[in-house]
Scaffold this active site. Structure first.
Site, PDB file in Angstrom:
ATOM      1  N   SER A  97      28.984  -8.267  32.042  1.00 33.96           N
ATOM      2  CA  SER A  97      29.045  -9.733  31.291  1.00 33.96           C
ATOM      3  C   SER A  97      29.947 -10.922  31.895  1.00 33.96           C
ATOM      4  CB  SER A  97      29.853  -9.379  29.875  1.00 33.96           C
ATOM      5  OG  SER A  97      29.757 -10.394  29.017  1.00 33.96           O
ATOM      6  N   ASP A 194      20.182  -7.330  23.828  1.00 32.70           N
ATOM      7  CA  ASP A 194      21.508  -7.492  24.103  1.00 32.70           C
ATOM      8  C   ASP A 194      21.867  -8.330  22.901  1.00 32.70           C
ATOM      9  OD1 ASP A 194      23.927  -8.859  24.681  1.00 32.70           O
ATOM     10  OD2 ASP A 194      23.296  -8.230  26.941  1.00 32.70           O
ATOM     11  N   HIS A 224      24.782  -4.571  24.833  1.00 34.42           N
ATOM     12  CA  HIS A 224      25.310  -5.238  25.650  1.00 34.42           C
ATOM     13  C   HIS A 224      26.461  -4.469  26.780  1.00 34.42           C
ATOM     14  CE1 HIS A 224      27.174  -8.828  27.779  1.00 34.42           C
ATOM     15  NE2 HIS A 224      28.365  -8.546  27.152  1.00 34.42           N
TER      16      HIS A 224
END
Length: 247
Positions: A97, A194, A224
């Site tokens: 991320s 996601d 995610h």
């Protein structure tokens, strides 16, 4: 009046001194090292020197995060990189991320980084853009724990500071505009479903980096936080195999 917030159990940095090859491992926005510990431990078990820093303002309390800047998050990663640089001849970077955003930033600014592995990396999150207009709102809902696998919870904040969103947005802009500066081999893992970072981010990164050697791997069985999801082992094995090619 500044509060002192203790580090949450499980959010501590992971540091393991191994051989002359190092791997820097970065967690994401509002998250903690807990999301990356399985990777960090697997890398350490293979003999690598590993440093997974706790990003400033993370792993304590969301009011602590509220006062940190994206320059602070970069500094947390640079500190880990400096530690590895003192001990290692070669350094790789893996990030989830915003940790992927930080990995991209490091590759843009440290061309000596050998290769990077990105998991659902972020360079543009349109859902966050509306925050620029918000007045008198300090905290939004949590974004953590987007995981498909039942019974697994990410150690992450239960609120997201508006001030922090206003930090990640210019940071993503900065990294996105400089993607062509990246030449190192790059592995990208992307979850087609996601709920935090649109999967199109990974395609965009793949298309805009200058790296000749790059691979994009889809993870249809994870959301995610794929590092804690069904594809955890796949990410570990794939990243190790990819990094080994360039040792």
């Amino acid at each position: 009046m500044t509060h002192h917030f203790d580090v949450l159990p499980g959010a501590e940095p992971f540091i393991s001194e191994g051989g002359k090859t190092g791997i820097l491992v970065s967690h994401g926005f509002t998250g903690t090292t807990q999301s990356m510990r399985p990777l960090a431990e697997a890398f350490a078990n293979e003999g690598y020197s590993v440093y997974a820093p706790r990003l400033k303002g993370h792993g304590t309390h969301y009011e602590d995060m509220e006062t940190s800047t994206y320059q602070d998050w970069i500094a947390s990663v640079e500190e880990a990189y400096a530690w590895l640089s003192e001990r290692c001849d070669k350094i790789f970077v893996a990030g989830l991320s915003m940790g992927g955003t930080l990995a991209l930033y490091m590759a843009e600014n440290h061309p000596e980084i050998v290769a990077i592995s990105l998991i659902n990396a972020a360079v543009e999150v349109p859902d966050m853009e509306g925050v620029k207009e918000l007045q008198d709102v300090r905290f939004l809902d949590a974004i953590g724990s987007d995981i498909k696998k039942p019974g697994i919870t990410e150690l992450a904040y239960d609120k997201t500071p508006v001030a922090s969103v206003k930090e990640i947005l210019p940071f993503m802009d900065l990294v996105r505009k400089n993607l062509s500066a990246i030449h190192c081999p790059t592995l990208l893992f992307v979850s087609p479903e996601d709920h935090v970072v649109p999967p199109a981010n990974s395609t965009f990164i793949f298309e805009h980096i200058s790296s000749e050697e790059k691979d994009l791997i889809e993870m249809p069985d994870s959301y995610h936080v794929a590092t804690l999801d069904h594809d955890q082992q796949r990410i570990i094995d794939g990243t190790l195999a990819f990094f080994r090619k360039y040792e």
